[in-house]
Design a protein around this motif. Sequence first.
Motif, mmCIF file in Angstrom:
data_model
loop_
_atom_site.group_PDB
_atom_site.id
_atom_site.type_symbol
_atom_site.label_atom_id
_atom_site.label_comp_id
_atom_site.label_asym_id
_atom_site.label_seq_id
_atom_site.Cartn_x
_atom_site.Cartn_y
_atom_site.Cartn_z
ATOM 1 N N ASP A 1 0.818 -1.215 0.000
ATOM 2 C CA ASP A 1 0.000 0.000 0.000
ATOM 3 C C ASP A 1 0.849 1.261 0.000
ATOM 4 O OD1 ASP A 1 -2.287 -1.510 -0.012
ATOM 5 O OD2 ASP A 1 -2.645 -1.349 2.143
ATOM 6 N N ARG A 2 2.129 1.160 -0.323
ATOM 7 C CA ARG A 2 3.046 2.304 -0.292
ATOM 8 C C ARG A 2 2.865 3.158 -1.551
ATOM 9 N NH1 ARG A 2 8.235 -0.344 -0.159
ATOM 10 N NH2 ARG A 2 9.003 1.750 -0.646
ATOM 11 N N LEU A 3 2.179 4.267 -1.394
ATOM 12 C CA LEU A 3 1.843 5.122 -2.537
ATOM 13 C C LEU A 3 3.061 5.698 -3.241
ATOM 14 C CD1 LEU A 3 -1.189 7.050 -1.051
ATOM 15 C CD2 LEU A 3 -1.211 5.055 -2.558
ATOM 16 N N GLU A 4 4.128 5.974 -2.496
ATOM 17 C CA GLU A 4 5.311 6.583 -3.125
ATOM 18 C C GLU A 4 5.969 5.674 -4.164
ATOM 19 O OE1 GLU A 4 6.438 4.786 0.827
ATOM 20 O OE2 GLU A 4 4.874 6.125 0.148
ATOM 21 N N THR A 5 5.558 4.400 -4.212
ATOM 22 C CA THR A 5 6.087 3.466 -5.211
ATOM 23 C C THR A 5 5.185 3.362 -6.441
ATOM 24 O OG1 THR A 5 4.953 1.529 -4.270
ATOM 25 C CG2 THR A 5 7.136 2.089 -3.361
ATOM 26 N N ALA A 6 4.143 4.172 -6.503
ATOM 27 C CA ALA A 6 3.096 4.034 -7.523
ATOM 28 C C ALA A 6 3.605 4.221 -8.950
ATOM 29 C CB ALA A 6 1.973 5.024 -7.248
ATOM 30 N N LYS A 7 3.116 3.359 -9.807
ATOM 31 C CA LYS A 7 3.258 3.483 -11.254
ATOM 32 C C LYS A 7 1.838 3.616 -11.798
ATOM 33 C CE LYS A 7 7.407 0.668 -11.388
ATOM 34 N NZ LYS A 7 7.958 -0.638 -11.726
ATOM 35 N N VAL A 8 1.577 4.734 -12.471
ATOM 36 C CA VAL A 8 0.222 5.073 -12.897
ATOM 37 C C VAL A 8 0.106 4.976 -14.412
ATOM 38 C CG1 VAL A 8 -1.546 6.878 -12.877
ATOM 39 C CG2 VAL A 8 0.070 6.689 -10.955
ATOM 40 N N VAL B 1 1.231 7.939 -18.733
ATOM 41 C CA VAL B 1 2.063 6.932 -18.072
ATOM 42 C C VAL B 1 3.031 7.673 -17.165
ATOM 43 C CG1 VAL B 1 3.729 5.064 -18.391
ATOM 44 C CG2 VAL B 1 1.871 5.352 -20.046
ATOM 45 N N SER B 2 2.996 7.339 -15.886
ATOM 46 C CA SER B 2 3.843 8.056 -14.926
ATOM 47 C C SER B 2 5.312 7.674 -15.084
ATOM 48 C CB SER B 2 3.390 7.766 -13.497
ATOM 49 O OG SER B 2 3.624 6.421 -13.148
ATOM 50 N N THR B 3 6.171 8.615 -14.711
ATOM 51 C CA THR B 3 7.613 8.365 -14.677
ATOM 52 C C THR B 3 8.172 8.553 -13.274
ATOM 53 O OG1 THR B 3 8.029 10.653 -15.349
ATOM 54 C CG2 THR B 3 7.981 8.981 -17.102
ATOM 55 N N ALA B 4 7.447 9.295 -12.417
ATOM 56 C CA ALA B 4 7.907 9.513 -11.038
ATOM 57 C C ALA B 4 6.751 10.036 -10.192
ATOM 58 C CB ALA B 4 9.053 10.517 -10.999
ATOM 59 N N LEU B 5 6.774 9.685 -8.917
ATOM 60 C CA LEU B 5 5.834 10.226 -7.941
ATOM 61 C C LEU B 5 6.650 10.653 -6.737
ATOM 62 C CD1 LEU B 5 2.850 10.739 -7.163
ATOM 63 C CD2 LEU B 5 2.898 8.514 -6.040
ATOM 64 N N LYS B 6 6.607 11.947 -6.448
ATOM 65 C CA LYS B 6 7.397 12.485 -5.334
ATOM 66 C C LYS B 6 6.463 12.892 -4.204
ATOM 67 C CE LYS B 6 10.765 14.331 -8.551
ATOM 68 N NZ LYS B 6 11.258 15.530 -9.205
#
Length: 180
Positions: free
Chosen positions: A47-54, A91-96
């Motif tokens: 459930d760790r959102l900071e690892t998300a790939k969208v 397509v995500s490349t990063a989530l900070k």
Amino acid sequence: MAETATKTIWKVDPTHSEILFKVRHMVISTVTGKFEKFDGTVETEGDRLETAKVEFVIDTASVNTGVADRDNHLRSDDFFNAEKYPQIRFVSTALKKINDQEYELEGNLTIRDVTQPVKLKVEYGGMVKDPWGNTRAGFVVTGKINRKDFGLKWNMLLETGGAVVSDEVQVQCAVEFVHS
């Protein structure tokens, strides 16, 4: 929920989500529209959102501003050309992570087969267990893009010199994702 090892797949719940846009019209007002059909997934480690790939896909033919003639114009080659380019893709490349409620989402947005990097603000609304045992997470995603960067170049000038349609498009997505 589809899990492989520590990966969790979240699916957008379209009945509790909306994809909106706002564009200045003739300099003096704003027109709001939405897309009726879309799909999206988020892959996280647990459930760790900071690892998300969208990944998100929007059906361009589903544009709805509440005015049929305007919607048909938006589906035409002057704007989305929904027949030739049926989807908008992100397509995500990063989530900070900024803090517990705010993130910055970077990714590649494709409209009319033109891909440009974008940065979006994400407000995390929280995570809950629903009455059916599913885990849900809610987000509000906002940002601005220049439509001309994606080949949406149609416009007319007013006598006063202003444009009929602004180049800047505000995007606001209220999305709910679920995994069981």
